[in-house]
Write an enzyme that holds these catalytic residues in place. Structure first.
Site, mmCIF file in Angstrom:
data_model
loop_
_atom_site.group_PDB
_atom_site.id
_atom_site.type_symbol
_atom_site.label_atom_id
_atom_site.label_comp_id
_atom_site.label_asym_id
_atom_site.label_seq_id
_atom_site.Cartn_x
_atom_site.Cartn_y
_atom_site.Cartn_z
ATOM 1 N N LYS A 156 0.882 -1.175 0.000
ATOM 2 C CA LYS A 156 0.000 0.000 0.000
ATOM 3 C C LYS A 156 0.913 1.217 0.000
ATOM 4 O O LYS A 156 1.457 1.618 1.015
ATOM 5 C CB LYS A 156 -0.904 -0.006 1.240
ATOM 6 C CG LYS A 156 -1.669 1.304 1.455
ATOM 7 C CD LYS A 156 -2.520 1.669 0.259
ATOM 8 C CE LYS A 156 -2.993 3.108 0.360
ATOM 9 N NZ LYS A 156 -1.904 4.080 0.079
ATOM 10 N N HIS A 157 1.093 1.793 -1.177
ATOM 11 C CA HIS A 157 1.971 2.943 -1.335
ATOM 12 C C HIS A 157 1.161 4.237 -1.215
ATOM 13 O O HIS A 157 -0.071 4.217 -1.154
ATOM 14 C CB HIS A 157 2.669 2.877 -2.696
ATOM 15 C CG HIS A 157 4.081 3.353 -2.680
ATOM 16 N ND1 HIS A 157 4.508 4.391 -1.891
ATOM 17 C CD2 HIS A 157 5.188 2.937 -3.376
ATOM 18 C CE1 HIS A 157 5.797 4.594 -2.089
ATOM 19 N NE2 HIS A 157 6.240 3.719 -2.971
ATOM 20 N N PRO A 159 -0.714 7.591 -2.311
ATOM 21 C CA PRO A 159 -1.456 7.879 -3.532
ATOM 22 C C PRO A 159 -0.710 8.770 -4.518
ATOM 23 O O PRO A 159 -0.864 8.608 -5.734
ATOM 24 C CB PRO A 159 -2.719 8.581 -3.015
ATOM 25 C CG PRO A 159 -2.880 8.087 -1.624
ATOM 26 C CD PRO A 159 -1.500 7.907 -1.097
ATOM 27 N N GLU A 234 8.822 2.380 11.150
ATOM 28 C CA GLU A 234 9.881 3.371 10.963
ATOM 29 C C GLU A 234 9.178 4.702 10.790
ATOM 30 O O GLU A 234 8.562 4.968 9.762
ATOM 31 C CB GLU A 234 10.737 3.008 9.742
ATOM 32 C CG GLU A 234 12.097 3.679 9.734
ATOM 33 C CD GLU A 234 12.080 5.019 9.037
ATOM 34 O OE1 GLU A 234 11.976 6.048 9.755
ATOM 35 O OE2 GLU A 234 12.149 5.049 7.813
ATOM 36 N N LEU A 235 9.252 5.542 11.819
ATOM 37 C CA LEU A 235 8.401 6.727 11.901
ATOM 38 C C LEU A 235 9.217 8.012 11.750
ATOM 39 O O LEU A 235 10.220 8.037 11.071
ATOM 40 C CB LEU A 235 7.612 6.687 13.207
ATOM 41 C CG LEU A 235 6.830 5.368 13.439
ATOM 42 C CD1 LEU A 235 6.136 5.385 14.788
ATOM 43 C CD2 LEU A 235 5.847 5.119 12.307
ATOM 44 N N CYS A 268 12.879 11.295 6.870
ATOM 45 C CA CYS A 268 12.837 11.093 8.315
ATOM 46 C C CYS A 268 14.231 11.141 8.909
ATOM 47 O O CYS A 268 14.415 11.519 10.073
ATOM 48 C CB CYS A 268 12.168 9.761 8.639
ATOM 49 S SG CYS A 268 12.953 8.346 7.827
ATOM 50 N N GLU A 365 8.784 17.267 13.859
ATOM 51 C CA GLU A 365 9.517 16.870 12.661
ATOM 52 C C GLU A 365 9.221 17.881 11.559
ATOM 53 O O GLU A 365 8.050 18.146 11.249
ATOM 54 C CB GLU A 365 9.103 15.475 12.194
ATOM 55 C CG GLU A 365 9.861 15.043 10.943
ATOM 56 C CD GLU A 365 9.539 13.638 10.493
ATOM 57 O OE1 GLU A 365 10.439 12.953 9.979
ATOM 58 O OE2 GLU A 365 8.371 13.228 10.649
#
Length: 463
Positions: A156-157, A159, A234-235, A268, A365
């Site tokens: 699920k990439h 959009p 991995e956030l 990130c 971030e």
């Protein structure tokens, strides 16, 4: 009326292509095919899997230019950076082709009277929820070790990179891997949360991995917990780039520009908070600001361009809010600070000085080309400032003494440390974070084993 996903060229703001989103029934049928493909793949010999991964490396290089153009069109990074994703992915595929047999070898355990060992066996179909900022590399970083380990991937990439996502499915088939072993789902944005939750609950899904925002990670982690399934997250990151008083300031400042503004700061693992000892702060800041202002910002398809646009308009707006709030809280704008006029989602390379905890550019971030500079009173203060974050992905320390850098690093929480180098990922080393930057590891031996069943064998009386 069916939902439609429309990709946008971030350099012009104009539509690229429309894709009809799938129905729930189409998703279910795709999961069935992917589950069957994963089961069959898990029964293949390791030698066959390794040979396929080697072919994938060759295809990644053969189709480099084609994919680079798609990446640049859909998310706006310069062509050279886009092509770099394909090469890095190919190098990673070669690493696993060369090392999978060693990494997955049975581990014998000496027990009197017993033949005992630990094996690493496929889990099955892995749901991979991937971000747009490295449309090929992020997928391959997850998929290559998982495939080498005998698993399948349900992708699920994002959009906004739908074209690249669909092309990746074809790339694996071009490399001779079985159809549906990597299956790309085409899901409309409003349907994504519910679809992901249902998939995690589905018995055909063995585990889930996500690279993305903390909000998405919390939802996926919670759903995986309820389903008692393995997850890797991995956030976000707000990496510290610490410059001590004995550092080579010219080298540190030059690398700092690359570390922050690569991929227009949309990573990130980009350095985001520059924590500089007061004794070298003026020189570092002067050099860093000059380097940021010298960057060539423009059409990412042009060879001279060093920084392209942000990927979407909402990302540009979020960055502007963070900068405006930080300046209102006492930050000093030394460079940039605004969106560039004209078409597309371009933003000036930005430097905010006098950053400190409590400011948006320090606490949050920042996913774009803005650097926060904080001055430390001494080494202990640098450690305090580096640790003053909810994140813990990576860390870069600059000093004339490697021993000093290692000692300082041991006082700062992160998933990786780089001394006199910018943070990077390498197939030979585990990649992942601590704190709100997530859990689990990708790459190296840890990455291939994350989605293997570590199975104990105990055979009594065997001769």
């Amino acid at each position: 009326m069916k939902n439609v996903i429309t990709t946008i060229d971030p350099a012009s703001g104009q539509p690229l292509q429309a894709y009809e989103a799938w129905t729930a029934q189409q998703v279910d049928q795709a999961v069935d095919r992917a589950h069957a493909a994963a089961a069959a793949w898990g029964r293949e010999t390791l030698a066959a899997r390794v040979a396929a991964i080697a072919r994938l490396a060759r295809q990644l290089r053969a189709q480099k230019d084609r994919f680079a153009r798609m990446i640049t069109a859909e998310m706006g990074k310069p062509l050279a950076e886009a092509a770099g994703e394909l090469e890095k992915s190919a190098v990673t595929a070669e690493y696993y082709a060369d090392n999978a047999a060693r990494l997955l070898a049975d581990e014998k355990v000496a027990i009197d009277g017993v033949d005992a060992w630990v094996s690493h066996e496929p889990m099955g179909l892995i749901l991979a929820v991937m971000p747009w900022n490295f449309p090929v590399w992020q997928v391959m970083r997850c998929a290559i070790p998982a495939l080498a380990g005998g698993n399948g991937i349900l992708l699920k990439h994002s959009p906004n990179v739908t074209g690249t996502a669909i092309a990746l499915q074809g790339l694996l088939q071009d490399a001779g891997l079985p159809a549906h072993l990597l299956t790309t789902l085409v899901v409309a944005e409003p349907e994504v949360p519910g679809t992901i939750e249902r998939l995690i609950e589905d018995d055909r899904i063995a585990a889930v991995t996500l690279t993305g925002s903390n909000r998405a990670g919390a939802a996926v982690g919670a759903a995986a917990g309820r389903a008692a399934k393995k997850s890797v997250l991995e956030l976000g990151g707000s990496d510290a780039f610490v410059v001590l008083d004995d550092a080579d300031v010219a080298a540190a400042a030059a690398m700092a520009v690359k570390a922050r503004f690569n991929n227009a700061g949309q990573s990130c693992v980009c350095a985001k908070r520059f924590i500089v000892h007061w004794a070298v702060a003026d020189e570092f800041t002067q050099r860093f600001v000059a380097g940021a202002q010298a960057l060539v910002v423009g059409d990412p398809s042009h060879a001279a361009t060093q920084m392209g646009p942000l990927a979407r308009g909402d990302l540009r707006d979020a960055l502007q809010r963070q900068i405006d709030q930080s300046v209102a809280a006492g930050g000093r704008l030394l460079a940039g600070g605004h969106a560039l006029p004209g078409a597309g989602f371009f933003f000036e390379p930005t430097v905010v000085a006098d950053a400190r905890p409590g400011m948006a550019v320090f606490d949050e971030e920042t996913f774009g080309p803005v650097a926060a500079i904080a001055v430390a009173r001494d080494e202990d203060d640098a450690v305090r400032l580096a640790n003053a974050t909810a994140f813990g992905l990576s860390l870069s320390i600059w000093t004339a003494s490697a021993e000093r850098g290692i000692r300082v690093a041991r006082s700062i929480t992160s998933g990786a440390v780089f001394i006199n180098a910018m943070t990077a990922s390498d197939a030979r080393l585990p990649f992942g974070g601590t704190k709100k930057s997530g859990y689990g590891r990708e790459l190296a031996g840890a990455g291939i084993r994350e989605f293997c069943n570590m199975r104990t064998y105990w055979v009594a009386g065997r001769r």
